[in-house]
Design an enzyme around this catalytic site. Structure first.
Site, PDB file in Angstrom:
ATOM      1  N   CYS A   2       0.821  -1.214   0.000  1.00  0.00           N
ATOM      2  CA  CYS A   2       0.000   0.000   0.000  1.00  0.00           C
ATOM      3  C   CYS A   2       0.857   1.268   0.000  1.00  0.00           C
ATOM      4  CB  CYS A   2      -0.880   0.034   1.229  1.00  0.00           C
ATOM      5  SG  CYS A   2      -1.893  -1.425   1.402  1.00  0.00           S
ATOM      6  N   ARG A  27       5.043   0.147  -6.258  1.00  0.00           N
ATOM      7  CA  ARG A  27       4.998  -0.746  -5.091  1.00  0.00           C
ATOM      8  C   ARG A  27       4.046  -1.916  -5.302  1.00  0.00           C
ATOM      9  NH1 ARG A  27       6.604   2.536  -0.358  1.00  0.00           N
ATOM     10  NH2 ARG A  27       5.295   1.335   1.036  1.00  0.00           N
ATOM     11  N   TRP A  74      -2.872  -2.673  -1.618  1.00  0.00           N
ATOM     12  CA  TRP A  74      -2.499  -4.051  -1.958  1.00  0.00           C
ATOM     13  C   TRP A  74      -3.261  -4.920  -0.966  1.00  0.00           C
ATOM     14  CZ3 TRP A  74       0.164  -8.240   0.293  1.00  0.00           C
ATOM     15  CH2 TRP A  74       0.622  -9.206  -0.618  1.00  0.00           C
ATOM     16  N   ASN A  98      -1.514   1.451   5.793  1.00  0.00           N
ATOM     17  CA  ASN A  98      -0.655   0.421   5.206  1.00  0.00           C
ATOM     18  C   ASN A  98      -0.284  -0.520   6.337  1.00  0.00           C
ATOM     19  OD1 ASN A  98       1.266  -1.108   3.904  1.00  0.00           O
ATOM     20  ND2 ASN A  98       2.840   0.497   3.905  1.00  0.00           N
ATOM     21  N   GLY A  99      -0.430  -1.822   6.123  1.00  0.00           N
ATOM     22  CA  GLY A  99      -0.066  -2.779   7.166  1.00  0.00           C
ATOM     23  C   GLY A  99      -1.267  -3.584   7.623  1.00  0.00           C
ATOM     24  N   GLU A 479      16.739 -18.055  -9.260  1.00  0.00           N
ATOM     25  CA  GLU A 479      16.359 -16.676  -9.575  1.00  0.00           C
ATOM     26  C   GLU A 479      15.675 -16.624 -10.955  1.00  0.00           C
ATOM     27  OE1 GLU A 479      15.774 -13.936  -8.429  1.00  0.00           O
ATOM     28  OE2 GLU A 479      16.098 -12.405  -9.953  1.00  0.00           O
ATOM     29  N   LYS A 483      11.929 -15.239 -11.580  1.00  0.00           N
ATOM     30  CA  LYS A 483      11.613 -14.160 -12.537  1.00  0.00           C
ATOM     31  C   LYS A 483      10.498 -14.600 -13.485  1.00  0.00           C
ATOM     32  CE  LYS A 483      12.923 -11.190 -11.312  1.00  0.00           C
ATOM     33  NZ  LYS A 483      13.659 -11.162 -10.106  1.00  0.00           N
ATOM     34  N   GLU A 486       7.153 -14.816 -11.694  1.00  0.00           N
ATOM     35  CA  GLU A 486       6.646 -13.501 -11.286  1.00  0.00           C
ATOM     36  C   GLU A 486       5.948 -12.766 -12.414  1.00  0.00           C
ATOM     37  OE1 GLU A 486       9.298 -11.278  -7.989  1.00  0.00           O
ATOM     38  OE2 GLU A 486      10.419 -11.802  -9.768  1.00  0.00           O
ATOM     39  N   HIS A 502      16.124 -37.011  -8.645  1.00  0.00           N
ATOM     40  CA  HIS A 502      15.482 -37.433  -7.401  1.00  0.00           C
ATOM     41  C   HIS A 502      14.028 -36.982  -7.345  1.00  0.00           C
ATOM     42  CE1 HIS A 502      19.283 -38.918  -6.065  1.00  0.00           C
ATOM     43  NE2 HIS A 502      19.845 -37.742  -6.329  1.00  0.00           N
ATOM     44  N   LYS A 600       6.119  -4.494  -4.620  1.00  0.00           N
ATOM     45  CA  LYS A 600       7.557  -4.235  -4.666  1.00  0.00           C
ATOM     46  C   LYS A 600       8.156  -4.220  -3.260  1.00  0.00           C
ATOM     47  CE  LYS A 600      11.290  -2.766  -6.861  1.00  0.00           C
ATOM     48  NZ  LYS A 600      11.934  -3.917  -7.497  1.00  0.00           N
TER      49      LYS A 600
HETATM   50  C1  G6P Z   1       8.997  -8.626  -3.112  1.00  0.00           C
HETATM   51  C2  G6P Z   1       9.366  -8.306  -4.552  1.00  0.00           C
HETATM   52  C3  G6P Z   1      10.606  -9.097  -4.951  1.00  0.00           C
HETATM   53  C4  G6P Z   1      11.740  -8.830  -3.968  1.00  0.00           C
HETATM   54  C5  G6P Z   1      11.313  -9.167  -2.537  1.00  0.00           C
HETATM   55  C6  G6P Z   1      12.335  -8.713  -1.511  1.00  0.00           C
HETATM   56  O1  G6P Z   1       8.493  -9.906  -3.031  1.00  0.00           O
HETATM   57  O2  G6P Z   1       8.295  -8.601  -5.421  1.00  0.00           O
HETATM   58  O3  G6P Z   1      11.028  -8.694  -6.251  1.00  0.00           O
HETATM   59  O4  G6P Z   1      12.847  -9.592  -4.324  1.00  0.00           O
HETATM   60  O5  G6P Z   1      10.100  -8.476  -2.221  1.00  0.00           O
HETATM   61  O6  G6P Z   1      12.385  -7.309  -1.514  1.00  0.00           O
HETATM   62  P1  G6P Z   1      13.560  -6.472  -0.921  1.00  0.00           P
HETATM   63  O7  G6P Z   1      13.150  -5.033  -1.097  1.00  0.00           O
HETATM   64  O8  G6P Z   1      13.661  -6.838   0.538  1.00  0.00           O
HETATM   65  O9  G6P Z   1      14.783  -6.814  -1.667  1.00  0.00           O
END
Ligand code: G6P
Length: 605
Positions: A2, A27, A74, A98-99, A479, A483, A486, A502, A600
């Site tokens: 948020c 965000r 959010w 927010n929260g 990673e 990606k 996501e 396995h 974000k």
């Molecule tokens: C969220 C984002 C990810 C990010 C993660 C950690 O889930 O969508 O892209 O890697 O948070 O965020 P940070 O700001 O702690 O690196």
């Protein structure tokens, strides 16, 4: 997560709030709303979906008034509907939040018993009704707000307007960040410096438990006990101009292509190539005596931590533990006396990582934060801050922050190795020289993006994709899978190549692309053997490697990579996996910069 903005101003608030909310779009959110003080009344407009939907509502039913609050939501409690969107209002107050208010159920029951009625299902509405009940009891606004705060349990940032009080706005911070912006005869509240970039560069970062009373001409901050406190005014470095995409179609694409530049920038802060040395900022502890390193992070930052473990253990011979932040403190970790705990976070605000940082600090560890956002809570609470200098990252899926994190971690691993006497001056100089080659080699990989785009188009229709790697490239495989999940919503998993047989090998058929990350190192033969096992079962192998001799027969595709040393290869191989995800998402037509359900900066646990 948020986004919050509040303006106690002298010019029409709505367009200014909208502009600030646009800065907070990065965000991640799924509904938005604004409430203003207008002619003694509080009036609001809300809409599910993107800000463009709210703008449409506003063009049909405009708002006037110079003081207002805005929010991008959010969803946590309740779906992203108009009824659940913020601001939440009663006949006396308007609130954005927010929260999470953890004790909202007992509070709601208490209010229901007193005759309050509720419109939606959110925890925020409980705060609005609670505050209203105290105002109705005759408490002055400040007392009513303070009493409300004393009843709340959870993590929150709040911004509040009270009907009839058009020279008053309250803000509070407990667990979720909130910043006060200072203006000329105006004052503001925002979730971060970015929200306030077009309004003010003079900022007060509220501390945990702080709350603030804003008037047009004054701001007073109070601590949790209600004592008036002085907090430092900092000057924000965030540029007022909107960060734009340049010639790129998406922020993510721009950020992927910026990587050679920002990695050079990051390395420039930590390496002294003339002296052949790593130059870390002053450390408030002795690196040479660190017995153990603990690395904690979430998401992409967690994979940077995983890569760093290989470097630190191999070069410095210091034991390393790596943890996902949301799991860390619940497993009751065993710290070593004088240990170094490093928290990696692009935003510096991720709730789980922050909670882990506080856990380590309370246990007496030396605490370092590797962050992109200076001024973030982690940067302010750590004993040592190592900024990654990636510049604002807007795409929700992290890219340039990852390679900059890796750059800083590589430099730290070399510094630790030198401090421990595990490498001599010559070896340190060789590592510095190797790291210096990263930007040029990254640019070379980016030149190959048409080939990557073609491969990405071929994997876009897949239902499942596997990424495999060994050693330091196993985290890069994870990673890559993250990606792809996501932003393209294709199911993907990253596996240690040797682990495939396995279990996951049961998934392989002619429809499953497998991305093999296999630079020419000590492990390449073993990784390629694992890829052969996949091909023998009709899997579509796509090889990323610098080993030109490697047998291409039977492979679906291969991407030629430049050769590099062990500190640079993970940074280089991050790029094709980012581009594969990016082009697959473009092919599928998803919302690349703001993928569904993701945020974000995740400020709830
Ligand atoms: C969220 C984002 C990810 C990010 C993660 C950690 O889930 O969508 O892209 O890697 O948070 O965020 P940070 O700001 O702690 O690196």
């Amino acid at each position: 997560m948020c986004g919050i903005v509040g303006i106690l101003g002298h010019a029409p608030a709505t367009p200014r709030i909208l502009e600030s909310l646009k800065r907070l779009e990065y965000r991640g959110y799924d509904s938005a709303g604004i409430a203003v003080h207008d002619g003694g009344e509080l009036i609001r407009r809300r809409a599910p979906g993107k800000l463009s939907a709210l703008e449409e509502v506003l063009s049909e039913n405009p708002l006037s008034g110079n003081t207002g609050i805005g929010h991008t939501r959010w969803a946590t409690h309740g779906e992203p509907t108009e009824a659940n969107a913020h601001p939440h209002m009663t006949d006396r107050v308007a609130i954005v939040h927010n929260g999470i208010i953890e004790n909202f159920r007992p509070l709601k029951e208490e209010l229901l018993k007193k005759g309050a009625s509720f419109e939606g299902e959110t925890d925020t509405e409980v705060v609005a009704r609670l505050l209203t009940s105290y105002l109705d009891e005759g408490l002055a606004p400040k007392d009513a707000f303070q009493k409300t705060l004393s009843r709340l349990v959870g993590a929150f940032a709040l911004c509040v307007l009270i009907k009839g009080e058009d020279d008053l706005m309250f803000g509070a911070r407990e667990g979720s960040p909130l910043v006060v912006g200072l203006g000329e005869g105006e004052n503001y509240l925002g979730s971060d410096a970015m929200a306030l970039a077009s309004l003010s560069s003079k900022l007060i970062y509220l501390e945990e438990g702080d709350w603030a009373e804003l008037h047009h001409d004054s701001v007073q901050v109070f601590d949790a006990a209600g004592n008036a406190v002085e907090r430092t005014v900092t000057i924000s470095q965030v540029a007022a101009t909107m960060v734009d995409k340049g010639n790129h179609r998406h922020f993510m694409q721009k950020e992927i292509f910026e990587q050679p530049t920002v990695v050079a920038q990051a390395l420039g802060r930590y390496l002294d190539p003339n002296a052949g040395k790593v130059r870390m900022p002053h450390m408030p502890f002795e690196l040479a005596t660190v017995p153990k390193v603990t690395l904690v992070a979430c998401g992409t930052s967690y994979y940077a931590a995983q890569v760093a473990r290989y470097w630190i253990e191999k070069l410095a011979r210091v034991p390393v533990e790596v943890d996902i932040a949301s799991e860390f403190r619940y497993r009751e970790p065993v710290y070593a006396d004088g240990g170094l705990a490093i928290f990696i976070s692009q935003s510096g605000e991720t709730a789980d990582t922050l909670a882990a940082l506080r856990h380590a600090k309370a246990a007496g560890q030396h605490v370092a934060a590797i962050v992109n956002v200076m001024g973030s809570t982690m940067a302010r609470e750590a004993d040592l801050v190592l900024p990654i200098h990636a510049g604002a990252e807007i795409g929700v899926a992290s890219t340039k922050a990852f390679t900059c994190q890796l750059s800083v971690l590589a430099a730290l691993a070399v510094d630790l190795a030198a401090a421990k006497g595990q490498i001599n001056e010559e070896q340190e100089a060789a590592f510095v020289q190797e790291l210096e080659t990263a930007p040029k080699l990254m640019a070379q990989v980016l030149h190959n993006d048409e080939a990557i785009e073609e491969i990405a188009r071929s994997i876009a229709p897949a239902r499942d994709v596997l990424f495999v790697g060994r050693g330091i490239h196993f985290p890069i495989a994870m990673e890559g899978a993250l990606k792809l999940k996501e932003i393209s919503y294709i199911h993907a998993e990253g596996y240690a190549a040797g682990e495939l047989k396995h279990g996951p090998i049961a998934l392989i058929d002619e429809n499953v692309p497998v991305i093999g990350i296999a630079p020419k190192d000590d492990l390449i033969d073993k990784t390629v053997s694992n890829l052969q096992e996949i091909m023998a079962r009709q899997g579509k192998v796509i090889l990323l490697s610098d080993n030109a001799e490697e047998e291409a027969e039977g492979m679906f595709a291969r991407l030629e990579m430049p050769s590099a040393g062990e500190l640079v290869t993970p940074i280089l191989y991050a790029i094709p996996v980012q581009l594969l995800a990016y082009y697959a998402a473009v092919e599928k037509g998803t919302d690349v910069d703001q993928p569904r359900n993701l945020a974000k900066s995740v400020t709830v646990e």
